[in-house]
Motif scaffolding. Structure first.
Motif, PDB file in Angstrom:
ATOM      1  N   GLY A  38      13.959  18.197  52.878  1.00  0.00           N
ATOM      2  CA  GLY A  38      14.772  17.026  52.557  1.00  0.00           C
ATOM      3  C   GLY A  38      14.201  15.729  53.070  1.00  0.00           C
ATOM      4  O   GLY A  38      14.923  14.756  53.257  1.00  0.00           O
ATOM      5  N   ASP A  44      15.573   6.447  45.591  1.00  0.00           N
ATOM      6  CA  ASP A  44      16.930   6.217  46.114  1.00  0.00           C
ATOM      7  C   ASP A  44      17.005   6.461  47.625  1.00  0.00           C
ATOM      8  O   ASP A  44      18.019   6.151  48.252  1.00  0.00           O
ATOM      9  CB  ASP A  44      17.925   7.126  45.373  1.00  0.00           C
ATOM     10  CG  ASP A  44      19.358   6.640  45.500  1.00  0.00           C
ATOM     11  OD1 ASP A  44      19.564   5.445  45.803  1.00  0.00           O
ATOM     12  OD2 ASP A  44      20.283   7.460  45.301  1.00  0.00           O
ATOM     13  N   ASP A  45      15.970   7.027  48.201  1.00  0.00           N
ATOM     14  CA  ASP A  45      15.971   7.278  49.651  1.00  0.00           C
ATOM     15  C   ASP A  45      15.410   6.089  50.431  1.00  0.00           C
ATOM     16  O   ASP A  45      15.388   6.114  51.659  1.00  0.00           O
ATOM     17  CB  ASP A  45      15.131   8.528  49.963  1.00  0.00           C
ATOM     18  CG  ASP A  45      15.611   9.744  49.191  1.00  0.00           C
ATOM     19  OD1 ASP A  45      16.787   9.749  48.759  1.00  0.00           O
ATOM     20  OD2 ASP A  45      14.817  10.680  48.995  1.00  0.00           O
ATOM     21  N   ASN A  47      15.623   2.659  52.059  1.00  0.00           N
ATOM     22  CA  ASN A  47      16.669   1.758  52.558  1.00  0.00           C
ATOM     23  C   ASN A  47      16.008   0.644  53.343  1.00  0.00           C
ATOM     24  O   ASN A  47      15.259   0.893  54.280  1.00  0.00           O
ATOM     25  CB  ASN A  47      17.636   2.516  53.476  1.00  0.00           C
ATOM     26  CG  ASN A  47      18.611   3.350  52.676  1.00  0.00           C
ATOM     27  OD1 ASN A  47      19.407   2.816  51.920  1.00  0.00           O
ATOM     28  ND2 ASN A  47      18.532   4.667  52.817  1.00  0.00           N
ATOM     29  N   TYR A 130      29.606   0.492  44.975  1.00  0.00           N
ATOM     30  CA  TYR A 130      30.996   0.586  44.536  1.00  0.00           C
ATOM     31  C   TYR A 130      31.514  -0.800  44.137  1.00  0.00           C
ATOM     32  O   TYR A 130      32.183  -0.970  43.117  1.00  0.00           O
ATOM     33  CB  TYR A 130      31.865   1.177  45.654  1.00  0.00           C
ATOM     34  CG  TYR A 130      31.695   2.665  45.878  1.00  0.00           C
ATOM     35  CD1 TYR A 130      30.509   3.184  46.379  1.00  0.00           C
ATOM     36  CD2 TYR A 130      32.730   3.559  45.605  1.00  0.00           C
ATOM     37  CE1 TYR A 130      30.348   4.541  46.606  1.00  0.00           C
ATOM     38  CE2 TYR A 130      32.586   4.922  45.825  1.00  0.00           C
ATOM     39  CZ  TYR A 130      31.393   5.413  46.326  1.00  0.00           C
ATOM     40  OH  TYR A 130      31.250   6.761  46.532  1.00  0.00           O
TER      41      TYR A 130
ATOM     42  N   HIS B  27      27.655  10.231  48.865  1.00  0.00           N
ATOM     43  CA  HIS B  27      27.305   8.860  49.242  1.00  0.00           C
ATOM     44  C   HIS B  27      27.476   8.645  50.740  1.00  0.00           C
ATOM     45  O   HIS B  27      26.684   7.935  51.360  1.00  0.00           O
ATOM     46  CB  HIS B  27      28.148   7.860  48.432  1.00  0.00           C
ATOM     47  CG  HIS B  27      27.802   7.849  46.974  1.00  0.00           C
ATOM     48  ND1 HIS B  27      28.723   7.600  45.985  1.00  0.00           N
ATOM     49  CD2 HIS B  27      26.627   8.099  46.344  1.00  0.00           C
ATOM     50  CE1 HIS B  27      28.115   7.666  44.798  1.00  0.00           C
ATOM     51  NE2 HIS B  27      26.861   7.984  44.994  1.00  0.00           N
ATOM     52  N   ARG B  30      24.428  10.209  52.374  1.00  0.00           N
ATOM     53  CA  ARG B  30      23.175   9.493  52.094  1.00  0.00           C
ATOM     54  C   ARG B  30      23.179   8.068  52.651  1.00  0.00           C
ATOM     55  O   ARG B  30      22.200   7.638  53.245  1.00  0.00           O
ATOM     56  CB  ARG B  30      22.926   9.431  50.574  1.00  0.00           C
ATOM     57  CG  ARG B  30      22.603  10.796  49.941  1.00  0.00           C
ATOM     58  CD  ARG B  30      22.372  10.651  48.426  1.00  0.00           C
ATOM     59  NE  ARG B  30      21.414   9.584  48.189  1.00  0.00           N
ATOM     60  CZ  ARG B  30      20.090   9.720  48.271  1.00  0.00           C
ATOM     61  NH1 ARG B  30      19.573  10.899  48.543  1.00  0.00           N
ATOM     62  NH2 ARG B  30      19.305   8.690  48.060  1.00  0.00           N
ATOM     63  N   GLU B  31      24.301   7.370  52.461  1.00  0.00           N
ATOM     64  CA  GLU B  31      24.322   5.949  52.816  1.00  0.00           C
ATOM     65  C   GLU B  31      24.696   5.728  54.282  1.00  0.00           C
ATOM     66  O   GLU B  31      24.082   4.904  54.953  1.00  0.00           O
ATOM     67  CB  GLU B  31      25.318   5.186  51.922  1.00  0.00           C
ATOM     68  CG  GLU B  31      25.084   5.329  50.432  1.00  0.00           C
ATOM     69  CD  GLU B  31      23.824   4.620  49.951  1.00  0.00           C
ATOM     70  OE1 GLU B  31      23.473   3.590  50.538  1.00  0.00           O
ATOM     71  OE2 GLU B  31      23.188   5.130  48.999  1.00  0.00           O
ATOM     72  N   LYS B  34      22.413   8.518  56.456  1.00  0.00           N
ATOM     73  CA  LYS B  34      20.990   8.483  56.066  1.00  0.00           C
ATOM     74  C   LYS B  34      20.396   9.889  55.916  1.00  0.00           C
ATOM     75  O   LYS B  34      19.208  10.106  56.168  1.00  0.00           O
ATOM     76  CB  LYS B  34      20.149   7.657  57.056  1.00  0.00           C
ATOM     77  CG  LYS B  34      20.681   6.254  57.315  1.00  0.00           C
ATOM     78  CD  LYS B  34      20.708   5.401  56.056  1.00  0.00           C
ATOM     79  CE  LYS B  34      21.228   3.990  56.364  1.00  0.00           C
ATOM     80  NZ  LYS B  34      21.798   3.330  55.165  1.00  0.00           N
ATOM     81  N   THR B  36      19.200  11.761  53.444  1.00  0.00           N
ATOM     82  CA  THR B  36      18.856  11.555  52.030  1.00  0.00           C
ATOM     83  C   THR B  36      18.258  12.797  51.363  1.00  0.00           C
ATOM     84  O   THR B  36      17.819  12.724  50.216  1.00  0.00           O
ATOM     85  CB  THR B  36      17.878  10.368  51.886  1.00  0.00           C
ATOM     86  OG1 THR B  36      16.741  10.621  52.726  1.00  0.00           O
ATOM     87  CG2 THR B  36      18.523   9.064  52.297  1.00  0.00           C
TER      88      THR B  36
END
Lengths: 820, 157
Positions: A38, A44-45, A47, A130, B27, B30-31, B34, B36
Motif C-alpha cells: 500500500g 490520488d496519493d 498530498n 465534498y 476518505h 485516505r485524507e 493518510k 493511501t
C-alpha cells in the motif's frame, strides 16, 4: 524502390542467443513490494501542503447552447476558493492540444455550447472535495437544447443546428478520405467471388481501476507550473500542455506518478492536468483534481473506436485472397484528440497475416454528441483484425472450405519475411504456421469437435472459433501522417531514452523517461541491464524522470516499452562497458582486446585470476582520475545516457503510393476459444481457451503471459459485454460500472492456456517484440467465430459486438423465427 | 453540518476524530489518516479496491460512513504485514504475479486474507466465488486465484 517502398538495413547490435542469463527468465517483479504494502504513490496519493480539491459540473445535455451561468451561490459557499466557467478559462488558457489537422477546437471547459453529456461546464476549487461537489450543485446553468447527433451514419448528413462545430463548415464530417494501395480495381475485376459484409464495432474503453488525476501547483515567483499526474507521453509532447496554459515550455514540469492501469487511456492525458493547473494558478495553491468514475466515463480520453464497416473481400474460387476494400464510418464523438491516428494504426496490419495484394480504405470520421475518442489496447488495429478475420471466416463458409485451411493457404510464408504489405508497412518476421500448429495442439481441437457433435445431438450449442491475428508493436510517429487533409504534425522521431549510472560502490541506477502505467518497466530495465553488465538485478535501482530531467521518450503506448527500453539500455550499457574495459586495460596493463566482462568483473581472457570487479572499476572511475590517461573520454564517473531511435522506419511516399514503414515489429497470435451458448438465456460460457502468441524473444515470460491473459479478458469484455451506449437523446446509459460491464471473475475463463512461439525480430535488440495489446487484438474475432460456430445449426451470423445475453437472444429469436 | 465525534481503532491504533457525518470511511482513511493504500476505483461498490477489514470481516470502505464505526476495529493494507516484512498473502501475490498495475491489489489481498481465514485450503472454485465483488482490469484474475491459493497455504504454515 517498389510501390511498397524499401527495407533499410538492420541496426541490431545484440542478436538473440541461447546463453542469456536474465533475458528470458520469469524474474519476480521489481515493482511489486511497494504496491503490495500500500505504499505505491498513485496520483490520488499525492498530498501537498495547502492543497485544494477540484470538482467539475458536467453537462446533462448532449448538445445545447449555454445561455447563462450563474455561479454566485457556489462562489459564496464557505470553503469555496474559485469557480471557473468556460469564459473564465478561455481568458487564461488556449484550446487543448490536438493532433488533428485541421483541428477540432476543444476547450478545457465548454465555452458557449456543450457537445456531449459530461462535458465540463464549470470547475470549482475548494477546501475539500465534498465542498467542491456541493458548490457544483449550486451553479445555475440555463441551456437551450440543440438537436443531438448520435447515430454515426446519420451524422454524415447533419446540417444546421445539428452541426457540432459550425466554424468548420455545415457538416459533422471531420474528415473524409480514400486511401488506396496497389491495384485494387484490377484485383476486384479478377476476382471470382466478393464477400460483402456490414460490421459494427462498439464503443468501449480501457476503464482502468484508477481514473485520471493531476495535482498541479504554480510558483508565482518563478512563473512555473509543476503537475504530478498519471500521464504517459510527458517526455515526448508534455510541452504541449504548457502551450495550452500559455507559459513557455520550460515553465512547466510534469512529474509522473504511478498509473493504476491505462490500457492506452492515459496515453496523452490533457483535460485533467490543464484543469488542475488553471485552478491552481487562479487560487494560488496546489489543486488536486481526481476524476470520479462518472467524470471518467463521460469525459475521459479513453472511449475507443466506434465503427461501421462496409467491407468487401475479393478472392479467387481456389481460395486465393486478392484484395480488401472497406468503407468505414467512425464515430469520433465531439472532438478529435489524435486526429484519425487509429486508422493509420490499422493500416499497419490491415491485411492480417495473409498475402493480400491490394487495399482500399474509404474513411469518414464523423463528429457526434458523445465523448471524444482516445486510445484503448489496439488503437484501432483490433477492429481491423475483427473485420479481416470475420471476412476470412465468411469466405471459407462461402467456398465450403475449412476456416483453418483457408487461413493456412493464404498465410505469408516464413521465407517471405521481411514482408512489405500493400500500405508499405513492413512485417519484420513471423511464422504463422508454427503459431497455428502450436495453438491447435493446446486447443485439443479433435476432442472439442467430438464434444460439439455429441452436444448437438443433445440440443446443446458448443462452438469453436479460430482467429489468427497480427499484433503490431513499436509505433512510430508517421502513423498519423497520411490521413491529415492539411499538413499536420509530421514528426518522424519516436525514440526512448535511458540514463544509467554506476555509483562509486558498483551499484547501478537507471532513470527511465517513460512512466509506470501498469506494465513492468522496472523489471524489464533490471533484466536487460543485468544481462548487459553481468550484474545482479538486486543491485539496480530504478527511478523515473520528470520533464525537467527527461530525455526524448515516446512512452509505452503502442506496445513500445520493452523493445525501446531494451534498445536504450543496450546503447547506454555499451558505453559504460567500453569505459570499464579501457580503465581495466590501463590498470591491469593489458590490451583492451584481451579483456572480457563476465560475472560482474573485467578479466583477462584465459587468465581468470587477472580481474577487477565492477565495484573496483567504479571506484577507480570516480576517485582516481590521476591514475588514468589524460583522455577526454575518461572523465570521472561511470555513466551514460542513450536515446534509442525507433529500430526501423522509413518516410511515407510523397505521392502517397505507400505509407512507409511505421509499425514494423510484428507479433502474431492465434486464439481458439471453445464456448457453449445457452440458447434459452443467451449466456456464453467458456469451456476452453487456448492462445499462442509470438512476441519474438521473450524478456520475461511471466509478465508477458500476464499481459496475454489480461488482454484476452479485456477482449472478452469487448466481445460480450462492454459498451458506452448512448440513447437517442445522447444520454450515456452505461456511465457507471453497474451498467458498463467489465468482466468480473465470473466472466473470465477459469484458465486461458497460453503458449509461445519465438520468432526473433531481426531489427530489435535481442529480437524482442512488443506484446502489450495482443490479447484484446485476438480475442474478439475468435469469440465471435466461436459463437457463430455454436449457433450454426440456427444460422446465426455474427457481424456486430458486443453480444450480451439480450442481444444474443435477439439474434437467436430472429433465427428461430426465420426457421419457423 | 454538525460534526460528530467517533472513536475506533485502525491497524490497532486508537483513533478519535470529529467528522462531517457524511464522510465516507475510505476518505477518512485516505485524507485524515493518510493511509493511501486503500484505493477508490468505481465509487459505486463494484470494484472492491477499497476493501478493508471491519471487525475481522471484509468491507468496502466506500460504502461505509466513518460515523458508523464507533467502537469498531479497522484493518487496512498497511496493517497486515508483521514487523518482519510482508504478510504471507502479500508475498504470495509477488511470487505468483498476482498484480500488474497494483491498484486493485490492496483490496484483493484483504479479500485473500479473509478467504484464507474462513476456508481451510480454499479450492479454486471457492476463491473464484468469493472474489465476485473485486474487479481487476489487468490480470484476467488467473494469477490472483493462484496467489490466494498459495497465500492461504502459507498462512496455514
Amino acid at each position: 524502390m517498389s510501390d511498397r517502398g524499401h527495407i533499410p538495413e538492420s541496426r541490431q547490435r545484440e542478436a538473440p542467443r541461447a546463453d542469456l542469463k536474465w533475458i528470458g527468465r520469469s524474474m519476480k517483479r521489481v515493482e511489486d513490494p511497494r504496491l503490495l504494502v500500500g505504499k505505491g504513490i498513485y496520483t490520488d496519493d499525492v498530498n501537498l501542503p495547502e492543497m485544494a480539491h477540484a470538482a467539475v459540473l458536467r453537462s446533462p445535455h448532449a448538445h445545447a447552447r449555454i445561455v447563462s451561468i450563474d455561479v454566485s451561490r457556489a462562489a459564496a459557499l464557505p470553503g469555496v476558493l474559485c469557480v471557473m466557467t468556460g469564459a473564465d478559462a478561455a481568458k487564461v488558457c488556449d484550446p487543448l492540444p490536438t493532433w488533428a489537422s485541421p483541428p477540432v477546437l476543444q476547450p478545457v471547459i465548454a465555452d458557449d455550447r456543450v457537445r456531449h453529456v459530461g462535458e465540463a461546464v464549470a470547475a470549482v476549487a475548494a477546501e475539500d472535495r465534498y465542498i467542491a461537489e456541493d458548490a457544483c450543485e449550486l451553479i445555475e446553468v440555463e441551456y437551450e437544447p440543440l438537436p443531438p447527433v448520435v447515430d454515426p451514419e446519420e451524422a454524415l448528413t447533419s446540417t444546421g443546428d445539428a452541426v457540432l462545430h459550425p466554424e468548420r463548415g455545415d457538416t459533422n464530417i471531420a474528415l473524409e478520405r480514400t486511401l488506396s494501395f496497389g491495384p485494387v480495381e484490377e484485383d476486384f475485376a479478377a476476382a471470382d467471388l466478393v464477400i460483402e459484409r456490414r460490421f459494427r464495432w462498439p464503443r468501449s474503453g480501457g476503464q482502468p481501476l484508477e481514473t485520471v488525476g493531476a495535482v498541479a501547483s504554480f510558483d508565482e515567483g518563478a512563473g512555473r507550473f509543476t503537475i504530478q499526474c498519471n500521464t504517459s507521453m510527458y517526455n515526448y509532447c508534455g510541452w504541449m500542455i504548457a502551450s495550452t496554459l500559455r507559459v513557455a515550455p520550460h515553465k512547466l514540469n510534469i512529474v509522473p506518478t504511478l498509473a493504476g492501469g491505462s490500457f492506452g487511456s492515459k496515453m496523452f492525458v490533457h483535460k485533467v492536468p490543464v484543469l488542475a493547473a488553471v485552478l491552481a494558478r487562479a487560487v494560488g495553491r496546489p489543486v488536486k483534481f481526481m476524476e470520479d468514475r462518472i467524470d471518467n466515463t463521460t469525459s475521459c480520453d479513453n472511449h475507443a473506436s466506434d465503427r461501421v464497416y462496409y467491407a468487401k473481400l475479393a478472392l479467387k474460387r481456389d481460395g486465393t485472397l486478392l484484395s480488401l476494400k472497406t468503407r468505414i464510418i467512425d464515430d469520433y464523438g465531439a472532438f478529435l484528440q489524435f486526429g484519425v491516428g487509429q486508422h493509420g494504426n490499422a493500416l499497419s496490419q490491415c491485411v492480417g497475416p495473409y498475402r493480400i495484394n491490394s487495399v482500399e480504405v474509404d474513411l469518414a470520421a464523423v463528429l457526434t454528441n458523445k465523448c471524444q475518442q482516445g486510445a484503448y489496447r489496439g488503437f484501432g488495429s483490433e477492429v481491423a483484425n475483427f473485420v479481416i478475420e470475420r471476412l476470412v471466416d465468411a469466405a471459407a463458409d462461402e467456398l465450403g472450405v475449412d476456416r483453418i485451411a483457408l487461413r493456412r493457404q493464404n498465410f505469408i510464408r516464413p521465407d517471405q519475411f521481411p514482408y512489405l504489405i500493400p500500405t508499405g508497412n513492413m512485417y519484420d518476421s513471423g511464422n504463422y504456421q508454427a503459431v497455428l500448429d502450436e495453438t491447435l495442439k493446446l486447443a485439443d481441437l479433435e476432442h472439442w469437435r467430438a464434444q460439439q457433435t455429441e452436444a448437438r445431438k443433445a440440443g446443446r450449442y458448443i462452438g469453436i472459433g479460430v482467429a489468427t491475428c497480427q499484433e503490431r508493436s513499436v509505433f512510430s510517429a508517421t502513423e498519423f501522417w497520411m490521413w491529415n487533409l492539411e499538413q499536420g504534425v509530421e514528426w518522424t522521431s519516436s525514440p526512448d531514452g535511458v540514463s544509467v549510472k554506476i555509483d562509486p560502490t558498483g551499484k547501478a541506477f537507471v532513470t527511465l523517461h517513460s512512466p509506470f502505467w501498469g506494465n513492468s518497466p522496472e523489471t524489464v530495465a533490471a533484466q536487460v541491464l543485468a544481462e548487459q553488465l553481468t550484474i545482479d538485478p538486486a543491485d539496480i535501482e530504478i527511478t523515473y524522470s520528470d520533464t525537467d530531467q527527461g530525455l526524448n521518450s515516446t512512452g509505452p503506448g503502442g506496445s513500445r516499452f520493452t523493445v525501446m527500453v531494451t534498445g536504450a539500455i543496450v546503447g547506454a550499457a555499451s558505453q559504460i562497458r567500453e569505459k570499464m574495459l579501457r580503465i581495466a586495460a590501463h590498470l591491469m596493463e593489458a590490451d583492451v582486446r584481451d579483456l572480457a566482462l563476465e560475472d560482474g568483473a573485467v578479466h583477462v581472457k584465459g587468465v581468470p585470476d587477472m580481474k577487477m570487479s565492477i565495484a573496483e572499476l567504479a571506484d577507480k572511475a570516480h576517485y582516481y582520475r590521476l591514475s588514468m590517461p589524460d583522455d577526454l573520454d575518461l572523465t570521472s564517473g561511470l555513466d551514460a545516457t542513450y536515446v534509442y531511435d525507433h529500430p526501423v522506419t522509413t518516410l511515407p511516399d510523397p505521392d502517397e503510393r505507400h505509407m512507409g514503414i511505421f509499425y514494423p515489429i510484428m507479433g502474431h497470435s492465434c486464439h481458439i476459444p471453445v464456448v457453449e451458448v445457452d440458447v434459452e438465456t443467451g449466456q456464453v460460457h467458456f469451456l476452453h481457451y487456448a492462445a499462442v502468441h509470438d512476441c519474438g524473444t521473450m524478456v520475461n515470460p511471466m509478465t508477458l503471459e500476464g499481459h496475454i491473459r489480461g488482454g484476452t479478458v479485456n477482449g472478452i469484455g469487448t466481445a460480450l459485454f462492454e459498451e458506452f451506449a448512448y440513447d437517442e437523446a445522447g444520454q450515456l446509459t452505461t456511465a457507471l460500472w453497474t451498467d458498463y460491464l467489465i468482466p468480473t471473475i465470473k466472466e473470465a475463463p477459469a484458465d486461458i492456456v497460453v503458449g509461445h512461439v519465438e520468432t526473433p525480430s531481426p531489427f530489435t535488440e535481442y529480437g524482442v517484440k512488443g506484446g502489450g495489446e495482443g490479447g484484446r487484438m485476438g480475442g474478439p474475432p475468435a469469440i465471435a467465430a466461436a459463437i457463430e460456430d455454436a449457433l450454426k445449426p440456427l444460422g446465426v451470423t455474427i457481424d456486430s459486438l458486443p453480444l450480451p445475453p439480450s442481444r444474443l437472444r435477439a439474434l437467436i429469436r430472429k433465427a428461430q423465427g426465420r426457421a419457423a | 453540518m454538525a460534526q460528530v465525534s467517533v472513536s475506533f481503532t485502525v491497524n490497532g491504533r486508537e483513533v478519535t476524530a470529529t467528522v462531517d457525518p457524511r464522510t465516507l470511511l475510505v476518505h477518512f482513511l485516505r485524507e485524515e489518516l493518510k493511509l493511501t493504500g486503500t484505493h477508490v476505483g468505481c465509487d459505486t461498490s463494484q470494484c472492491g479496491a477499497c476493501t478493508v477489514h471491519l471487525d475481522g470481516r471484509p468491507a468496502k470502505s466506500c460504502a461505509l460512513l466513518a460515523v458508523q464505526l464507533e467502537g469498531c476495529a479497522i484493518t487496512t493494507i498497511e496493517g497486515v504485514a508483521g514487523a518482519d516484512g510482508m504478510h504471507p498473502m502479500q508475498s504470495a501475490f509477488k511470487e505468483h504475479h498476482g498484480l500488474q498495475c497494483g491498484f486493485c491489489t490492496p483490496g484483493m489481498v484483504m479479500m485473500g486474507i479473509d478467504i484464507a481465514s474462513r476456508h481451510d485450503a480454499p479450492s479454486e472454485e471457492t476463491i473464484r466465488s468469493e472474489l465476485e465483488g473485486n474487479l481487476c482490469r489487468c490480470t484476467g484474475y488467473h494469477n490472483i486465484v493462484r496467489s490466494i491459493a498459495a497465500g492461504a497455504q502459507s498462512m496455514r504454515g
